[in-house]
Design a protein around this motif. Sequence first.
Motif, PDB file in Angstrom:
ATOM      1  N   LEU A  17       0.834  -1.209   0.000  1.00 23.74           N
ATOM      2  CA  LEU A  17       0.000   0.000   0.000  1.00 23.74           C
ATOM      3  C   LEU A  17       0.867   1.257   0.000  1.00 23.74           C
ATOM      4  O   LEU A  17       1.977   1.255   0.549  1.00 23.74           O
ATOM      5  CB  LEU A  17      -0.899   0.023   1.238  1.00 23.74           C
ATOM      6  N   PRO A  18       0.372   2.347  -0.602  1.00 22.06           N
ATOM      7  CA  PRO A  18       1.077   3.621  -0.489  1.00 22.06           C
ATOM      8  C   PRO A  18       1.166   4.050   0.981  1.00 22.06           C
ATOM      9  O   PRO A  18       0.305   3.689   1.797  1.00 22.06           O
ATOM     10  CB  PRO A  18       0.191   4.598  -1.281  1.00 22.06           C
ATOM     11  N   VAL A  19       2.188   4.822   1.288  1.00 20.90           N
ATOM     12  CA  VAL A  19       2.371   5.336   2.651  1.00 20.90           C
ATOM     13  C   VAL A  19       2.290   6.868   2.609  1.00 20.90           C
ATOM     14  O   VAL A  19       3.068   7.520   1.912  1.00 20.90           O
ATOM     15  CB  VAL A  19       3.727   4.898   3.245  1.00 20.90           C
ATOM     16  N   ALA A  20       1.330   7.403   3.339  1.00 16.34           N
ATOM     17  CA  ALA A  20       1.193   8.850   3.492  1.00 16.34           C
ATOM     18  C   ALA A  20       1.688   9.225   4.883  1.00 16.34           C
ATOM     19  O   ALA A  20       1.442   8.498   5.850  1.00 16.34           O
ATOM     20  CB  ALA A  20      -0.257   9.275   3.309  1.00 16.34           C
ATOM     21  N   VAL A  21       2.383  10.336   4.978  1.00 14.97           N
ATOM     22  CA  VAL A  21       2.978  10.750   6.254  1.00 14.97           C
ATOM     23  C   VAL A  21       2.385  12.082   6.678  1.00 14.97           C
ATOM     24  O   VAL A  21       2.345  13.046   5.894  1.00 14.97           O
ATOM     25  CB  VAL A  21       4.517  10.869   6.145  1.00 14.97           C
ATOM     26  N   GLY A  22       1.926  12.138   7.932  1.00 12.57           N
ATOM     27  CA  GLY A  22       1.357  13.375   8.453  1.00 12.57           C
ATOM     28  C   GLY A  22       1.768  13.632   9.886  1.00 12.57           C
ATOM     29  O   GLY A  22       2.544  12.872  10.477  1.00 12.57           O
ATOM     30  N   PHE A  23       1.233  14.687  10.441  1.00 18.91           N
ATOM     31  CA  PHE A  23       1.501  15.247  11.772  1.00 18.91           C
ATOM     32  C   PHE A  23       2.784  16.094  11.709  1.00 18.91           C
ATOM     33  O   PHE A  23       3.855  15.602  11.370  1.00 18.91           O
ATOM     34  CB  PHE A  23       1.648  14.172  12.855  1.00 18.91           C
ATOM     35  N   GLY A  24       2.666  17.347  12.025  1.00 21.34           N
ATOM     36  CA  GLY A  24       3.836  18.217  12.170  1.00 21.34           C
ATOM     37  C   GLY A  24       4.332  18.863  10.896  1.00 21.34           C
ATOM     38  O   GLY A  24       5.391  19.494  10.903  1.00 21.34           O
ATOM     39  N   ILE A  25       3.602  18.742   9.773  1.00 21.38           N
ATOM     40  CA  ILE A  25       4.024  19.387   8.521  1.00 21.38           C
ATOM     41  C   ILE A  25       3.351  20.756   8.440  1.00 21.38           C
ATOM     42  O   ILE A  25       2.125  20.850   8.324  1.00 21.38           O
ATOM     43  CB  ILE A  25       3.649  18.532   7.296  1.00 21.38           C
ATOM     44  N   LYS A  26       4.155  21.802   8.502  1.00 17.36           N
ATOM     45  CA  LYS A  26       3.592  23.152   8.601  1.00 17.36           C
ATOM     46  C   LYS A  26       3.949  24.057   7.424  1.00 17.36           C
ATOM     47  O   LYS A  26       3.314  25.090   7.224  1.00 17.36           O
ATOM     48  CB  LYS A  26       4.070  23.821   9.897  1.00 17.36           C
ATOM     49  N   THR A  27       4.985  23.701   6.662  1.00 18.14           N
ATOM     50  CA  THR A  27       5.480  24.585   5.608  1.00 18.14           C
ATOM     51  C   THR A  27       5.642  23.823   4.293  1.00 18.14           C
ATOM     52  O   THR A  27       5.756  22.589   4.297  1.00 18.14           O
ATOM     53  CB  THR A  27       6.852  25.168   5.988  1.00 18.14           C
ATOM     54  N   PRO A  28       5.698  24.542   3.160  1.00 14.64           N
ATOM     55  CA  PRO A  28       5.966  23.878   1.883  1.00 14.64           C
ATOM     56  C   PRO A  28       7.288  23.109   1.894  1.00 14.64           C
ATOM     57  O   PRO A  28       7.390  22.034   1.280  1.00 14.64           O
ATOM     58  CB  PRO A  28       5.998  25.040   0.884  1.00 14.64           C
ATOM     59  N   GLU A  29       8.290  23.634   2.600  1.00 14.42           N
ATOM     60  CA  GLU A  29       9.588  22.966   2.669  1.00 14.42           C
ATOM     61  C   GLU A  29       9.480  21.631   3.412  1.00 14.42           C
ATOM     62  O   GLU A  29      10.057  20.616   2.989  1.00 14.42           O
ATOM     63  CB  GLU A  29      10.610  23.876   3.363  1.00 14.42           C
ATOM     64  N   GLN A  30       8.751  21.626   4.521  1.00 14.35           N
ATOM     65  CA  GLN A  30       8.552  20.378   5.261  1.00 14.35           C
ATOM     66  C   GLN A  30       7.742  19.378   4.438  1.00 14.35           C
ATOM     67  O   GLN A  30       8.031  18.170   4.442  1.00 14.35           O
ATOM     68  CB  GLN A  30       7.853  20.669   6.590  1.00 14.35           C
ATOM     69  N   ALA A  31       6.740  19.883   3.722  1.00 17.01           N
ATOM     70  CA  ALA A  31       5.942  19.005   2.849  1.00 17.01           C
ATOM     71  C   ALA A  31       6.828  18.386   1.766  1.00 17.01           C
ATOM     72  O   ALA A  31       6.700  17.201   1.441  1.00 17.01           O
ATOM     73  CB  ALA A  31       4.790  19.782   2.226  1.00 17.01           C
ATOM     74  N   ALA A  32       7.751  19.191   1.212  1.00 14.81           N
ATOM     75  CA  ALA A  32       8.663  18.695   0.183  1.00 14.81           C
ATOM     76  C   ALA A  32       9.585  17.623   0.741  1.00 14.81           C
ATOM     77  O   ALA A  32       9.850  16.600   0.085  1.00 14.81           O
ATOM     78  CB  ALA A  32       9.479  19.853  -0.392  1.00 14.81           C
ATOM     79  N   ASN A  33      10.075  17.822   1.963  1.00 14.28           N
ATOM     80  CA  ASN A  33      10.949  16.822   2.589  1.00 14.28           C
ATOM     81  C   ASN A  33      10.240  15.475   2.723  1.00 14.28           C
ATOM     82  O   ASN A  33      10.822  14.421   2.453  1.00 14.28           O
ATOM     83  CB  ASN A  33      11.410  17.310   3.961  1.00 14.28           C
ATOM     84  N   ILE A  34       8.974  15.520   3.135  1.00 12.55           N
ATOM     85  CA  ILE A  34       8.192  14.285   3.276  1.00 12.55           C
ATOM     86  C   ILE A  34       7.933  13.668   1.900  1.00 12.55           C
ATOM     87  O   ILE A  34       8.007  12.452   1.713  1.00 12.55           O
ATOM     88  CB  ILE A  34       6.869  14.557   4.009  1.00 12.55           C
ATOM     89  N   ALA A  35       7.648  14.520   0.926  1.00 10.53           N
ATOM     90  CA  ALA A  35       7.303  14.042  -0.428  1.00 10.53           C
ATOM     91  C   ALA A  35       8.473  13.358  -1.119  1.00 10.53           C
ATOM     92  O   ALA A  35       8.274  12.625  -2.090  1.00 10.53           O
ATOM     93  CB  ALA A  35       6.804  15.207  -1.275  1.00 10.53           C
ATOM     94  N   ARG A  36       9.686  13.579  -0.634  1.00  9.55           N
ATOM     95  CA  ARG A  36      10.844  12.896  -1.220  1.00  9.55           C
ATOM     96  C   ARG A  36      10.910  11.432  -0.806  1.00  9.55           C
ATOM     97  O   ARG A  36      11.493  10.619  -1.512  1.00  9.55           O
ATOM     98  CB  ARG A  36      12.139  13.613  -0.797  1.00  9.55           C
ATOM     99  N   VAL A  37      10.314  11.092   0.338  1.00  5.52           N
ATOM    100  CA  VAL A  37      10.476   9.731   0.864  1.00  5.52           C
ATOM    101  C   VAL A  37       9.155   8.964   0.977  1.00  5.52           C
ATOM    102  O   VAL A  37       9.160   7.739   1.071  1.00  5.52           O
ATOM    103  CB  VAL A  37      11.176   9.741   2.249  1.00  5.52           C
ATOM    104  N   ALA A  38       8.018   9.669   0.968  1.00  3.68           N
ATOM    105  CA  ALA A  38       6.716   9.023   1.135  1.00  3.68           C
ATOM    106  C   ALA A  38       5.895   9.157  -0.142  1.00  3.68           C
ATOM    107  O   ALA A  38       6.249   9.902  -1.054  1.00  3.68           O
ATOM    108  CB  ALA A  38       5.969   9.643   2.318  1.00  3.68           C
TER     109      ALA A  38
END
Length: 278
Positions: A210-231
Amino acid sequence: MSTESGRIAKRFAALKAEGRAGLVTFITAGDPDLETCRALLDGLPAAGADLIELGLPFSDPMADGPAIQAASLRALHAGTTARKTLDLVRGFRTKDADTPVILMGYYNPIHAYGVDRFLADAVAAGVDGLIIVDLPPEEDEELCIPALKAGVNFIRLATPTTDEKRLPAVLQNTSGFVYYVSIAGITGTASADNAAVAGAVDRLKSHTDLPVAVGFGIKTPEQAANIARVADAAVVGSAIVTRIADGLDAAGKARPGLVEDVLGFVRDLAAGVRRARG
C-alpha cells in the motif's frame, strides 16, 4: 466499487505514473461554518490537493491538538452533524468526480448514526475512505469489515511506537493507504525528523504494497517537500486549520478573503510537494 479499484487506488496510481508524491489536505467539516467550508472543499483540488481528508466534528477529539479541537468545536457550534458532513461530500461530487474524499474522526458519531445506514449514505454521497482513530484492529468487526464490504477503504494509522509485533495486526485489514503518524503525541505539535521518517517509510513498505502517506507536524511547503521525497504523500492538517482560524474575526466569523488565503497556502504546499523530486 471495490476498494482496490476506487478513487484512492486510481489517484495513487496516477501519482506514481507522474513520478511524484501527493498532497493530502485536511479540513474539518463545517469549519468555521458550512458555507465557508463548502467553498474551501470545492476549491481544494484546483489548489493542488490530490486527496482530501474531511474531519467529522466530534466534541472530544482526544488524538487532536488544540487547532483541530478548536475547529471541531467551531463546526459543532455552526450546527454541523454527520448528516451535514455527508451533504458536503455530496455537493462536492457534483463538481468533482475524481478527487478522493476520506472522512477522518472518531467512532461515536458513526455509532450514533448507525453503522449500516452511515456506510450506505457515505457511499451514496461519494465518500471513498474512513480514518477512525479510536477503533483498534481488535474492533475490526465494528466498522472496518462492514466498510470494506461496502467498498469504503479503511485506512489505519501506524506510529513510531508500532513495533514489528503489532504491525501485522495494524496492516491486516487496512486498504487505500497507510497513514504514518510521524511523531508521537497529538496533531499539530512537533515536526518530524526526516531521516527517521525515511526509515519508517522503508520499514512499512517492507510489510505492505500500500502507499504510505505521512502526516503530523508538517507546517510549511519545505517540510511538505521533505516528506514528499520519501513518502507517497504528505498530509497537512493543523497548519491549514490554523490558517482558517487566523482568518476569523473577533466573533469567530469568516473575514473576507479567508477562502482565498487558505487556498493560496494550499497552492504553496502543493508546489513544495510537486518540486520535491526535481
